[in-house]
Design an enzyme around this catalytic site. Sequence first.
Site, mmCIF file in Angstrom:
data_model
loop_
_atom_site.group_PDB
_atom_site.id
_atom_site.type_symbol
_atom_site.label_atom_id
_atom_site.label_comp_id
_atom_site.label_asym_id
_atom_site.label_seq_id
_atom_site.Cartn_x
_atom_site.Cartn_y
_atom_site.Cartn_z
ATOM 1 N N CYS A 130 -2.076 -7.586 4.119
ATOM 2 C CA CYS A 130 -1.975 -6.215 4.631
ATOM 3 C C CYS A 130 -1.109 -6.146 5.871
ATOM 4 C CB CYS A 130 -3.347 -5.660 4.987
ATOM 5 S SG CYS A 130 -4.489 -5.527 3.613
ATOM 6 N N HIS A 151 -7.174 -7.488 -0.842
ATOM 7 C CA HIS A 151 -6.640 -8.775 -1.284
ATOM 8 C C HIS A 151 -7.709 -9.787 -1.686
ATOM 9 C CE1 HIS A 151 -3.214 -7.023 0.915
ATOM 10 N NE2 HIS A 151 -2.540 -7.589 -0.052
ATOM 11 N N CYS A 155 -10.939 -9.195 2.811
ATOM 12 C CA CYS A 155 -10.115 -7.981 2.725
ATOM 13 C C CYS A 155 -10.391 -7.307 1.383
ATOM 14 C CB CYS A 155 -8.631 -8.336 2.818
ATOM 15 S SG CYS A 155 -7.558 -6.971 2.342
ATOM 16 N N CYS A 169 -5.344 -9.921 8.143
ATOM 17 C CA CYS A 169 -5.003 -10.172 6.736
ATOM 18 C C CYS A 169 -3.490 -10.172 6.614
ATOM 19 C CB CYS A 169 -5.595 -9.103 5.818
ATOM 20 S SG CYS A 169 -5.002 -9.280 4.115
ATOM 21 N N HIS A 180 8.473 -3.449 -8.951
ATOM 22 C CA HIS A 180 7.631 -3.070 -10.091
ATOM 23 C C HIS A 180 7.606 -1.548 -10.264
ATOM 24 C CE1 HIS A 180 4.599 -2.005 -7.178
ATOM 25 N NE2 HIS A 180 4.518 -3.250 -6.716
ATOM 26 N N LYS A 221 1.441 -9.333 -8.815
ATOM 27 C CA LYS A 221 2.055 -10.539 -9.332
ATOM 28 C C LYS A 221 1.020 -11.436 -9.991
ATOM 29 C CE LYS A 221 4.091 -12.111 -5.775
ATOM 30 N NZ LYS A 221 4.779 -13.157 -5.019
ATOM 31 N N HIS A 223 7.184 0.840 -7.328
ATOM 32 C CA HIS A 223 8.403 1.107 -6.561
ATOM 33 C C HIS A 223 9.259 2.152 -7.281
ATOM 34 C CE1 HIS A 223 7.641 -3.283 -5.369
ATOM 35 N NE2 HIS A 223 7.372 -2.575 -4.303
ATOM 36 N N LYS A 277 -4.451 -3.273 -12.336
ATOM 37 C CA LYS A 277 -3.691 -3.133 -11.107
ATOM 38 C C LYS A 277 -2.365 -3.896 -11.236
ATOM 39 C CE LYS A 277 -4.362 -3.998 -6.198
ATOM 40 N NZ LYS A 277 -5.211 -4.540 -5.147
HETATM 41 ZN ZN LIG Z 1 -5.406 -7.460 2.822
#
Ligand SMILES: [Zn+2]
Length: 499
Positions: A130, A147, A144, A127, A18, A304, A21, A301
């Site tokens: 992460c 996430h 988390c 997690c 994306h 996906k 990157h 943000k």
């Molecule tokens: Zn996480």
Amino acid sequence: MTSTYITTTIPYVNGRPHLGHALELVQADVLARYRRSTGERVRFQAGTDDNSLKNVLAAEAAGVGVQEFVDASAAAFTGLAEPLNLSFDDFIRTSSDARHRAGVERLWQACAASGDLYRRHYEGLYCIGCEQFYTTAELTDGRCSDHGTVPDLVSEENWFFRLSRYAGQLRALITGGTIRIEPAERRNEVLALIDGGLEDFSVSRSTERARGWGIPVPGDPGQVIYVWWDALGNYLTALDYADGGENLTRWWTGASRRIHLLGKGVLRFHAVYWPAILLSAGEAVPTDIAVHGYLTENGRKISKSSGVTVDLYDLAGNYGTDAVRWWLLREVPWGADADFTIDRLVSRANGELANGVGNLVNRVVTMIHRYRGGHVPATTSSAPDAAALDGAIRNAPGLIAEALEDFDFRRATEAVWQIADQANRYVNHTRPWDLAKAGDLAELDAVLSALLLACQAIGTHLAPFLPEAAARITRQCAASETRLLPSPAPLLPRIAISA
Ligand SMILES: [Zn+2]
């Protein structure tokens, strides 16, 4: 000759590449191209982290084998070289590159030899998103904060790395400037982390929990090396660290700069864990840790699940490599976050590339053809009122060098843009068409000559940022042996928002 090693982080490949990157890759590419242009030896390296557990889960969800899945996903990353015009010298894939596993094993053994690896029973909240353990205090309502998921409770015996031993040394290296962390707020963040106390961290997991994917711990096949250890190791393993050959000497041990580019989310891994691992292994530490912010798309943000991620191949296909690179370099403040929209990309490209630079070069070459038969004016007189334009040309190399030393890509591109801006003002101020009409050929030649010099300077200085556009400009402004310029052709056409 000085050697510089420039790396990007290696993303895990559970999805398509994306815009985030692209930002890091293009920034690293600019640094590499710029340093090469000054005569330095440069190695620019990118890669993919194939060994992440997230890849395993994504492969399972897609119903294909893990290797097959990561091969296909990694191809989408290596393939970015074309639409983004990236000049990497090497691309390492951690699951399939023979250099990697052997190098990671050597790194492990070097730290073991220093007495920094030990086994310990551990219980923690992990997690998977992460790939990291969290304490309850670090979670938000038990989830988390990145996430939004509830971490898995993991209880097992793992290998630990004696990070605590390196706190004082790390602090001294950072405050003393041996490891430079940019921007300053990230450096302060790392110092605060160190001052808060560094605890030893788990560097392996059971092979079962890793679903058999990853590099086994040397001498302990029931354990797989922690993916971060594995991933960070790529910066050395790609230099043939396993055999300690010439690449390692040239690009790591003996390099004048070892520059890691990364996003703020992986700062702890790169600025704390990685230098500590290197110290333990008896290797040199990075000289520069350059940390960019995050991009959002239309205020959201990039992920996906949000479904808003633009496809980089489509983006470059629809709007061109130059426009995409220009937006990333010109609008994203160094170290800070920025929001991407197609509107911003298009208006930046049209405003500065099409109307600014492209139009300028086209006007200047057209006037030289119209008034001087396409021949570069031979002039001995100095151009009138050209102080501001001359200043912009003269100052550009220094300003670009300084800005790129600070990783400030906006300031660097601003120095190039200033030449175009001053040159366009100069055309409007000197009005060459009036000079031609009045038959004032000496002054006309002086003015056209100054303008052509400005266009050539843009072609030169734009090269690290927009290599394709710069090459077109340079060709357009290069005279033949008979001092004839090529006929004017559109170099940077306006773009429109595609449906
Ligand atoms: Zn996480």
